[in-house]
Write an enzyme that holds these catalytic residues in place. Structure first.
Site, mmCIF file in Angstrom:
data_model
loop_
_atom_site.group_PDB
_atom_site.id
_atom_site.type_symbol
_atom_site.label_atom_id
_atom_site.label_comp_id
_atom_site.label_asym_id
_atom_site.label_seq_id
_atom_site.Cartn_x
_atom_site.Cartn_y
_atom_site.Cartn_z
ATOM 1 N N LYS A 211 32.545 -84.134 41.895
ATOM 2 C CA LYS A 211 33.127 -83.927 43.217
ATOM 3 C C LYS A 211 33.472 -85.276 43.850
ATOM 4 O O LYS A 211 34.576 -85.484 44.344
ATOM 5 C CB LYS A 211 32.128 -83.148 44.086
ATOM 6 C CG LYS A 211 32.600 -82.865 45.471
ATOM 7 C CD LYS A 211 31.579 -82.002 46.213
ATOM 8 C CE LYS A 211 31.913 -81.960 47.693
ATOM 9 N NZ LYS A 211 30.932 -81.205 48.467
ATOM 10 N N GLU A 217 25.579 -91.501 36.872
ATOM 11 C CA GLU A 217 25.444 -90.964 35.510
ATOM 12 C C GLU A 217 26.799 -90.545 34.962
ATOM 13 O O GLU A 217 27.162 -90.868 33.820
ATOM 14 C CB GLU A 217 24.510 -89.732 35.512
ATOM 15 C CG GLU A 217 23.060 -90.030 35.824
ATOM 16 C CD GLU A 217 22.738 -89.976 37.308
ATOM 17 O OE1 GLU A 217 23.665 -90.124 38.151
ATOM 18 O OE2 GLU A 217 21.555 -89.801 37.639
ATOM 19 N N GLY A 273 28.075 -79.006 45.790
ATOM 20 C CA GLY A 273 27.960 -79.169 44.333
ATOM 21 C C GLY A 273 27.320 -77.975 43.640
ATOM 22 O O GLY A 273 27.849 -77.440 42.670
ATOM 23 N N ARG A 274 26.162 -77.546 44.142
ATOM 24 C CA ARG A 274 25.451 -76.456 43.465
ATOM 25 C C ARG A 274 26.085 -75.096 43.727
ATOM 26 O O ARG A 274 25.597 -74.079 43.251
ATOM 27 C CB ARG A 274 23.969 -76.472 43.843
ATOM 28 C CG ARG A 274 23.681 -76.422 45.325
ATOM 29 C CD ARG A 274 22.221 -76.769 45.608
ATOM 30 N NE ARG A 274 21.946 -76.920 47.039
ATOM 31 C CZ ARG A 274 22.143 -78.028 47.722
ATOM 32 N NH1 ARG A 274 22.630 -79.101 47.131
ATOM 33 N NH2 ARG A 274 21.852 -78.091 49.015
ATOM 34 N N GLU A 359 17.058 -77.172 45.541
ATOM 35 C CA GLU A 359 17.795 -78.216 46.249
ATOM 36 C C GLU A 359 18.263 -77.669 47.604
ATOM 37 O O GLU A 359 18.416 -78.408 48.562
ATOM 38 C CB GLU A 359 18.986 -78.715 45.417
ATOM 39 C CG GLU A 359 19.392 -80.132 45.782
ATOM 40 C CD GLU A 359 20.415 -80.738 44.833
ATOM 41 O OE1 GLU A 359 21.404 -80.057 44.515
ATOM 42 O OE2 GLU A 359 20.247 -81.895 44.419
ATOM 43 N N HIS A 390 5.051 -64.651 25.083
ATOM 44 C CA HIS A 390 4.171 -65.256 24.079
ATOM 45 C C HIS A 390 3.760 -66.660 24.479
ATOM 46 O O HIS A 390 3.264 -67.418 23.658
ATOM 47 C CB HIS A 390 4.860 -65.246 22.716
ATOM 48 C CG HIS A 390 5.087 -63.851 22.226
ATOM 49 N ND1 HIS A 390 4.215 -63.200 21.378
ATOM 50 C CD2 HIS A 390 6.050 -62.954 22.529
ATOM 51 C CE1 HIS A 390 4.657 -61.979 21.154
ATOM 52 N NE2 HIS A 390 5.776 -61.802 21.848
ATOM 53 N N LYS A 510 17.720 -92.630 44.111
ATOM 54 C CA LYS A 510 18.997 -93.198 43.647
ATOM 55 C C LYS A 510 19.135 -94.633 44.131
ATOM 56 O O LYS A 510 19.512 -95.534 43.381
ATOM 57 C CB LYS A 510 20.181 -92.408 44.248
ATOM 58 C CG LYS A 510 20.567 -91.153 43.547
ATOM 59 C CD LYS A 510 21.951 -90.750 44.093
ATOM 60 C CE LYS A 510 22.169 -89.274 44.074
ATOM 61 N NZ LYS A 510 23.362 -88.845 44.794
HETATM 62 C C1 G6Q Z 1 24.544 -80.409 44.419
HETATM 63 C C2 G6Q Z 1 24.292 -81.819 44.568
HETATM 64 C C3 G6Q Z 1 24.315 -82.593 43.262
HETATM 65 C C4 G6Q Z 1 25.707 -82.940 42.772
HETATM 66 C C5 G6Q Z 1 25.572 -84.019 41.715
HETATM 67 C C6 G6Q Z 1 26.887 -84.413 41.112
HETATM 68 O O1 G6Q Z 1 24.602 -79.630 45.323
HETATM 69 O O2 G6Q Z 1 25.122 -82.335 45.513
HETATM 70 O O3 G6Q Z 1 23.624 -81.959 42.219
HETATM 71 O O4 G6Q Z 1 26.360 -81.818 42.284
HETATM 72 O O5 G6Q Z 1 24.933 -85.133 42.250
HETATM 73 O O6 G6Q Z 1 27.742 -84.879 42.097
HETATM 74 P P1 G6Q Z 1 29.246 -85.154 41.801
HETATM 75 O O7 G6Q Z 1 29.882 -83.845 41.443
HETATM 76 O O8 G6Q Z 1 29.816 -85.749 43.041
HETATM 77 O O9 G6Q Z 1 29.295 -86.092 40.619
#
Ligand code: G6Q
Length: 546
Positions: A211, A217, A273-274, A359, A390, A510
């Protein structure tokens, strides 16, 4: 976690009434509740949007439900739902609207944000995604060397990974089998190295899903992917155009990376994001299952959205499950929820739900910054049945902790094989029954069990569960399940009065990592952390030299 002084939530008469009511239910066993109400199993169930929910095996009675519904009213759940659908900036700490529901609104529907209808823009992106997906799936989109794409590698993390991975695994049955989809999320080089192991760069498409397009990463992996590709395709930078696409809201950073905006699929800052697996972030899903199935998934989500928005709370799946979850956590003392899909394709569903739920609702302050004062987001965890039986089910049946369970089962298997499916489903029903009713010492004695073994072999029961039954794991069914849990989270967040849509709790680590990175390789940099962190970094400096 409870603060000593009573907070706004605890001071509500509806909250106090539930507190006063809880001891009554704590003193009653599910055996009694069922014995005194022979219709309970039919009555405390709900059939809506193609999902049958049996919630009768919870430690509740009609008064509990009435009081929980009053709590929903007193905490303004209705108003919060309406505010979300109206496009208000309910994510107050980030000043954003929360409109993932618009991502699955049908063409022609109208959802306003700042006075403008967002639905046409959603469909414009979906149509572009569909056009692209058809070209790749049909072999019209060719790589730099003229070969068709056989491998797709999605690079993203958190919300840009967990939803797509889960959906790909869940809908694998519907996928085009000659397209191999892989996922890289971890900055650990092993993740990338294993994902590209043995694949031909000339047949590989990288999807950079981010996003913000700034995530450490993802950008590290994206740069490694570009180097990997170019080193295999003769170093011609123009190859990037045929082998990289971006899913992002940040057009500027995307073009800076070298991906043309033609190869970018956008979304909006009102998509968290989520909550984004149904936005452009779902491109890997669409490539795997095709645009028609993807749209069916969106339609399933939309059906659940409409149910959430319109159904009266007492017949509203997410509201009821959300409220029962609050009851289990805040009034019966449960700290976790086990999500147990009896469907192998849903193996990543619990991991996906961990982010969605924890989250979103892992917060300790209300919207106004005041402490909530009661426990919030329970720990979600789980594994597909029957494997979990199990391993960790022992603790759920006979341990000292109360672990409410959500069982998820389907009427038909996508891979019918002998009597496997009946065996699988028999286990769903057996587990719920065993948890609720247990096995008493008297029953064991009547079976002739040696007295010394009676305490070990008895099951106290009275352990709550929900059972969700659906017909078959279709894309629409998956969409309904995802939206169901999104709205459960929303309902609970509204009751607790917190912001489900920010995630400040991930920031500190972070920032500290950014400070530590340059310290690792240079032994001359003086360490100014605490004595533990300093020593660990010192050890690592020695170890990394080998
Ligand atoms: C989700 C968070 C988080 C996000 C990641 C990746 O709700 O905001 O998990 O999706 O940090 O972010 P980017 O899509 O910006 O790389």
């Amino acid at each position: 976690m409870t603060d000593s002084s009573s907070t706004a939530l605890q001071a509500l008469p509806a909250w106090k009434a539930l507190q006063a009511h809880a001891p009554k239910l704590q003193a009653q066993h599910l055996r009694e509740l069922f014995a005194t109400d022979p219709q309970r199993g039919e009555r405390l169930a709900l059939d809506a949007v193609g999902i049958y929910l049996d919630y009768s095996k919870n430690r509740i009675n009609d008064d509990t439900l009435r009081l929980l519904l009053s709590l929903a009213e007193a905490t303004g759940v209705r108003e919060r739902i309406d505010a979300m659908f109206r496009g208000e900036r309910i994510n107050t700490t980030e000043g954003r609207a929360v409109l993932h529901v618009a991502l699955r609104a049908p063409r022609g529907a109208k959802i306003l944000f700042d006075g403008a209808d967002v639905v046409p823009g959603v469909h414009e992106v979906l149509d572009r995604m569909a056009g692209f997906a058809e070209r790749v799936r049909g072999g019209a989109w060719l790589g730099h060397g003229g070969k068709r794409i056989r491998h797709i590698v999605n690079i993203g993390i958190g919300g840009s990974d967990l939803g797509p991975v889960m959906a790909y695994e869940a809908l694998r049955h519907y996928s085009q089998r000659d397209l191999d989809v892989r996922f890289v999320s971890n900055v650990d080089g092993t993740d990338f190295a294993e994902a590209v192991q043995g694949i031909d760069a000339a047949e590989t498409l990288f999807i950079i899903a981010s996003k913000t397009f700034t995530t450490l990463e993802t950008m590290t992996n994206a740069h490694s992917a570009r180097d990997w590709l170019l080193s295999r395709l003769g170093g011609d930078a123009s190859a990037v155009a045929k082998h990289f696409v971006a899913l992002s809201t940040n057009a500027e950073a995307v073009s800076k990376f070298g991906i043309a905006t033609d190869n970018m699929f956008g979304f909006w800052d009102w998509v968290g994001g989520r909550y984004s697996m149904d936005s452009a972030i779902g491109l890997s899903t669409m490539l795997a299952i095709g645009p028609e199935h993807f749209r069916a998934m969106l339609d399933g989500m939309h059906q659940m959205d409409e149910h959430f928005r319109l159904a009266p709370f007492e017949r509203n799946l997410p509201v009821l499950m959300g409220l029962i979850g609050i009851w289990n956590s805040n009034f019966l003392g449960a700290h976790s929820v086990a999500v147990l899909p009896y469907e192998q394709y849903l193996k990543r569903f619990p991991a996906y739900l961990q982010q969605l739920t924890m989250e979103s609702n892992g917060k300790r302050v209300r919207l106004d910054g005041a402490p909530i004062g009661v426990d919030t987001g329970p720990i979600y965890w789980g594994e597909p049945g029957t494997n979990g039986q199990h391993s960790f089910y022992q603790l759920i049946h006979q341990g000292t902790r109360l672990v409410p369970c959500d069982f998820i089962g389907f009427g038909r298997s996508l891979n019918p094989l002998g009597d496997h499916h009946d065996q699988l489903m028999a286990n769903v029903f057996a587990q719920g029954e065993a948890l609720a009713f247990g096995k008493t010492a008297d029953e064991l004695r009547a079976e002739g069990v040696a007295e010394a073994l009676v305490p070990h072999k008895s099951f106290e029961g009275n352990r709550p569960s929900n059972t969700l039954l659906l017909d078959e794991l279709t894309p629409a069914a998956l969409g309904k399940l995802v939206a169901l849990y999104e709205h459960i989270v929303f309902t609970q967040g509204a009751v607790w009065g917190l912001n489900c849509f920010d995630q400040w709790g991930v920031e500190l680590g972070k920032a500290l990592a950014q400070r530590i990175i340059p310290e690792l390789g240079d032994a001359n940099v003086a360490l100014k952390h605490d004595s533990s962190t300093n020593t660990l970094i010192g050890r690592y400096r020695q170890l990394r030299r080998g």
